[in-house]
Design a protein around this motif. Sequence first.
Motif, PDB file in Angstrom:
ATOM      1  N   LEU A   1       3.139  39.247  16.123  1.00  0.00           N
ATOM      2  CA  LEU A   1       3.827  40.502  16.400  1.00  0.00           C
ATOM      3  C   LEU A   1       3.803  41.428  15.190  1.00  0.00           C
ATOM      4  O   LEU A   1       3.598  42.640  15.317  1.00  0.00           O
ATOM      5  N   ALA A   2       4.007  40.863  14.015  1.00  0.00           N
ATOM      6  CA  ALA A   2       4.006  41.677  12.799  1.00  0.00           C
ATOM      7  C   ALA A   2       2.624  42.262  12.524  1.00  0.00           C
ATOM      8  O   ALA A   2       2.506  43.369  11.981  1.00  0.00           O
ATOM      9  N   CYS A   3       1.586  41.517  12.892  1.00  0.00           N
ATOM     10  CA  CYS A   3       0.216  41.983  12.653  1.00  0.00           C
ATOM     11  C   CYS A   3      -0.376  42.703  13.856  1.00  0.00           C
ATOM     12  O   CYS A   3      -1.505  43.198  13.784  1.00  0.00           O
ATOM     13  N   ASN A   4       0.372  42.724  14.969  1.00  0.00           N
ATOM     14  CA  ASN A   4      -0.077  43.396  16.179  1.00  0.00           C
ATOM     15  C   ASN A   4      -1.407  42.838  16.691  1.00  0.00           C
ATOM     16  O   ASN A   4      -2.249  43.564  17.205  1.00  0.00           O
ATOM     17  N   SER A   5      -1.580  41.532  16.566  1.00  0.00           N
ATOM     18  CA  SER A   5      -2.832  40.912  17.009  1.00  0.00           C
ATOM     19  C   SER A   5      -2.637  39.420  17.194  1.00  0.00           C
ATOM     20  O   SER A   5      -2.001  38.755  16.378  1.00  0.00           O
ATOM     21  N   GLU A   6      -3.201  38.912  18.293  1.00  0.00           N
ATOM     22  CA  GLU A   6      -3.186  37.464  18.510  1.00  0.00           C
ATOM     23  C   GLU A   6      -4.117  36.739  17.538  1.00  0.00           C
ATOM     24  O   GLU A   6      -4.025  35.525  17.393  1.00  0.00           O
ATOM     25  N   LEU A   7      -4.997  37.471  16.884  1.00  0.00           N
ATOM     26  CA  LEU A   7      -5.895  36.832  15.917  1.00  0.00           C
ATOM     27  C   LEU A   7      -5.173  36.453  14.632  1.00  0.00           C
ATOM     28  O   LEU A   7      -5.741  35.746  13.799  1.00  0.00           O
ATOM     29  N   ALA A   8      -3.938  36.918  14.497  1.00  0.00           N
ATOM     30  CA  ALA A   8      -3.239  36.749  13.218  1.00  0.00           C
ATOM     31  C   ALA A   8      -3.053  35.293  12.845  1.00  0.00           C
ATOM     32  O   ALA A   8      -3.073  34.945  11.658  1.00  0.00           O
ATOM     33  N   PHE A   9      -2.839  34.408  13.840  1.00  0.00           N
ATOM     34  CA  PHE A   9      -2.560  33.015  13.471  1.00  0.00           C
ATOM     35  C   PHE A   9      -3.809  32.134  13.511  1.00  0.00           C
ATOM     36  O   PHE A   9      -3.695  30.911  13.476  1.00  0.00           O
ATOM     37  N   ARG A  10      -4.985  32.735  13.604  1.00  0.00           N
ATOM     38  CA  ARG A  10      -6.194  31.938  13.457  1.00  0.00           C
ATOM     39  C   ARG A  10      -6.332  31.498  11.995  1.00  0.00           C
ATOM     40  O   ARG A  10      -5.984  32.240  11.079  1.00  0.00           O
ATOM     41  N   PRO A  11      -6.844  30.285  11.770  1.00  0.00           N
ATOM     42  CA  PRO A  11      -6.927  29.781  10.389  1.00  0.00           C
ATOM     43  C   PRO A  11      -7.677  30.711   9.447  1.00  0.00           C
ATOM     44  O   PRO A  11      -7.265  30.900   8.291  1.00  0.00           O
ATOM     45  N   GLU A  12      -8.760  31.327   9.924  1.00  0.00           N
ATOM     46  CA  GLU A  12      -9.547  32.184   9.048  1.00  0.00           C
ATOM     47  C   GLU A  12      -8.850  33.511   8.746  1.00  0.00           C
ATOM     48  O   GLU A  12      -9.232  34.215   7.815  1.00  0.00           O
ATOM     49  N   GLN A  13      -7.830  33.868   9.534  1.00  0.00           N
ATOM     50  CA  GLN A  13      -7.131  35.129   9.313  1.00  0.00           C
ATOM     51  C   GLN A  13      -5.728  34.937   8.748  1.00  0.00           C
ATOM     52  O   GLN A  13      -5.049  35.917   8.462  1.00  0.00           O
ATOM     53  N   LEU A  14      -5.306  33.706   8.568  1.00  0.00           N
ATOM     54  CA  LEU A  14      -3.920  33.436   8.212  1.00  0.00           C
ATOM     55  C   LEU A  14      -3.543  34.053   6.870  1.00  0.00           C
ATOM     56  O   LEU A  14      -2.475  34.670   6.724  1.00  0.00           O
TER      57      LEU A  14
ATOM     58  N   ALA B   1      -4.870  36.668   5.295  1.00  0.00           N
ATOM     59  CA  ALA B   1      -4.783  38.126   5.411  1.00  0.00           C
ATOM     60  C   ALA B   1      -3.545  38.539   6.200  1.00  0.00           C
ATOM     61  O   ALA B   1      -2.916  39.562   5.899  1.00  0.00           O
ATOM     62  N   SER B   2      -3.169  37.745   7.195  1.00  0.00           N
ATOM     63  CA  SER B   2      -2.000  38.066   8.006  1.00  0.00           C
ATOM     64  C   SER B   2      -0.724  38.003   7.175  1.00  0.00           C
ATOM     65  O   SER B   2       0.128  38.892   7.233  1.00  0.00           O
ATOM     66  N   LEU B   3      -0.595  36.944   6.386  1.00  0.00           N
ATOM     67  CA  LEU B   3       0.593  36.806   5.547  1.00  0.00           C
ATOM     68  C   LEU B   3       0.654  37.910   4.494  1.00  0.00           C
ATOM     69  O   LEU B   3       1.741  38.403   4.163  1.00  0.00           O
ATOM     70  N   GLU B   4      -0.481  38.314   3.984  1.00  0.00           N
ATOM     71  CA  GLU B   4      -0.514  39.408   3.016  1.00  0.00           C
ATOM     72  C   GLU B   4      -0.094  40.713   3.673  1.00  0.00           C
ATOM     73  O   GLU B   4       0.618  41.529   3.064  1.00  0.00           O
ATOM     74  N   HIS B   5      -0.516  40.895   4.910  1.00  0.00           N
ATOM     75  CA  HIS B   5      -0.125  42.091   5.667  1.00  0.00           C
ATOM     76  C   HIS B   5       1.387  42.149   5.848  1.00  0.00           C
ATOM     77  O   HIS B   5       2.010  43.207   5.676  1.00  0.00           O
ATOM     78  N   VAL B   6       1.996  41.027   6.212  1.00  0.00           N
ATOM     79  CA  VAL B   6       3.445  40.979   6.397  1.00  0.00           C
ATOM     80  C   VAL B   6       4.154  41.262   5.075  1.00  0.00           C
ATOM     81  O   VAL B   6       5.141  42.011   5.027  1.00  0.00           O
ATOM     82  N   LYS B   7       3.653  40.705   3.992  1.00  0.00           N
ATOM     83  CA  LYS B   7       4.275  40.893   2.678  1.00  0.00           C
ATOM     84  C   LYS B   7       4.272  42.364   2.276  1.00  0.00           C
ATOM     85  O   LYS B   7       5.231  42.853   1.661  1.00  0.00           O
ATOM     86  N   GLN B   8       3.181  43.086   2.583  1.00  0.00           N
ATOM     87  CA  GLN B   8       3.060  44.480   2.163  1.00  0.00           C
ATOM     88  C   GLN B   8       3.818  45.445   3.071  1.00  0.00           C
ATOM     89  O   GLN B   8       4.200  46.524   2.612  1.00  0.00           O
ATOM     90  N   ASN B   9       4.031  45.082   4.346  1.00  0.00           N
ATOM     91  CA  ASN B   9       4.544  46.052   5.302  1.00  0.00           C
ATOM     92  C   ASN B   9       5.945  45.747   5.809  1.00  0.00           C
ATOM     93  O   ASN B   9       6.545  46.607   6.461  1.00  0.00           O
ATOM     94  N   TYR B  10       6.459  44.562   5.522  1.00  0.00           N
ATOM     95  CA  TYR B  10       7.780  44.211   6.038  1.00  0.00           C
ATOM     96  C   TYR B  10       8.659  43.676   4.925  1.00  0.00           C
ATOM     97  O   TYR B  10       8.221  43.485   3.786  1.00  0.00           O
ATOM     98  N   SER B  11       9.904  43.416   5.264  1.00  0.00           N
ATOM     99  CA  SER B  11      10.895  43.006   4.270  1.00  0.00           C
ATOM    100  C   SER B  11      10.635  41.584   3.776  1.00  0.00           C
ATOM    101  O   SER B  11      10.007  40.778   4.483  1.00  0.00           O
ATOM    102  N   PRO B  12      11.138  41.246   2.596  1.00  0.00           N
ATOM    103  CA  PRO B  12      11.010  39.860   2.100  1.00  0.00           C
ATOM    104  C   PRO B  12      11.663  38.836   3.022  1.00  0.00           C
ATOM    105  O   PRO B  12      11.196  37.707   3.115  1.00  0.00           O
TER     106      PRO B  12
END
Length: 568
Positions: free
Chosen positions: A376-389, A391-402
């Motif tokens: 939901l935070a990344c607006n994509s079901e691809l977010a929890f794929r191992p190869e994207q994990l 980048a997804s966590l980095e996206h959450v860190k930059q755009n949402y609260s701690p």
Amino acid sequence: MASQSDQHFSSYPQQQQMNNRRGFSYVKAVTANQPTDLNLAAREFYPKAAPSFPPQNLPLAGVMHSNATTPSFDMYSSMPKESIQGTTYFYAKDEYVSPTSRQTFPGYSVYTGIPSHIYHMKPNTNSQDFFLQDEIKKEILHKQAIVMSEVEGVTDIPSEVDKYCNLVPLELFSKHHVSGRFRYTHSVYKAVNQKDGLTYCLHRLHGFKLTNPKCMTVIDQWKRVSSPHIVALREVFTTKAFNDNSIVFVYDFHPTAQTLAARHFTNVSNGYSSPFNIDGSARPFSAGKGARHAGQLSESSIWSYIIQLSGALRIMHAHKLTAFGLHPTKLLVCNNKLQINCNGILDVINFDSNMSTLSQPQAEDFHSFGMIVLALACNSELAFRPEQLKASLEHVKQNYSPDLNHLIRYLISRPMDVNINQVMPMIGARFYVELESVENRMLKIEHELNKEVENGRLFRALTKLNTILERVGFTDISWAETGDRYLLKLFRDYVFHQTTETGAPWLDMTHIVSSLNKLDAGVQEKICLTSADETNVIIVSYQELKRCFDNAFNEIVQANVKQTYGTS
């Protein structure tokens, strides 16, 4: 001169007057030959009026008999007091009410307009505040249309399945579509239960043969689960109505609901609305560093989903059940309310009578919970794929609260012995925000309901009025044109058939609603009624019209009762 209400009040015994003007219970001593008539007090409502009866085995604190011995110290000397019929009553200073004070209530009900606490919320209201908001009406009508929808041109659906009929497919999959989560061909239908007439949602697994009836004990557990965030399972049965061995799970039907996947993950048109550079044509994720991407879900919405999902898992796990992992296609969203769907299906498919603990599948619920929040935070079901994990966590860190970042990392790390009590502190005070949002929505809907209560009352008045007017063949031919009924006919013309000075129809909803309210209340206000040919002009009060209205309708009711049940 005293008003009518004051005269009515003064007609009560003095003791009852004191009861009526006091706002709290008290202990009193009763002297000999003191009147104890309670019938008058029962005729009207007074806030917090205490009944007049002798107390049993109670200390006489605050009361002195006229012949009692005065104690050596007087703890009530500084308190206001009043002596009535030989009994002295003592009051606390902040509890004493003026003898002339009395709360009165009207003998009728009327819509009083939008309350101040609703008005200052600035809801989107219609220009006319008499009726339901257009947005709510549209939503209700849409749900009703879905419930009444039918299907045409489908020949492979049976007319009845067990006690269910009028089956309508809700998912247009091919016959060979196999659900990746259930490993069976899966179809969903809307159907009507012939016993209670209600609409339910049927989930069918094709070609499934039940081999271990013991799994129905788990189904019985699911039936006892009640939560606004879990779609209720009503029953499970096997059938050959589809010309195969099928098992059908019956759930409550929620019209307009859509899956979380359809709501948030199916409208990604290019890489600019996703943090991932999927096909190489879109900009890389780093190009949007620190910026809110198009279509990105707000953090408040994500926390709302988190609170609702955590509440559902709390109820589920408390009943010693599990979802065997959450998936976006098995979560329903309706008006921002999230619900876990398809519960119990995997319990039947994966039933293992030797399973001694649910700690592992319940831990998987929390892990999948974290993955869904990440998607939901990344607006994509691809977010929890191992190869994207990463980048997804980095996206959450930059755009949402701690706090959100910490919660996601905790859930997807598969902690040992995780439970809801460890997740709730991470949500913290955001529970209050969600609660306030729900309360505000409830207040607005309650206000809309208040309007419909009054509209329903006016509808009943209109129904009675039209039952009376121009009735032919009742007692005699002229019944509807004489006496009380003639006044009501003129009143109908006064409300609905008035014209302007130029002869054009005069249409004023305020006038119509106000006149009907005054008739229903029977107020003293007088109006001028004129016949169509202007030969008859009558000045009459709404109170007199209400009497005519009640008498005429009662005549019809009595005639109906006599005809139906006989003279006896």
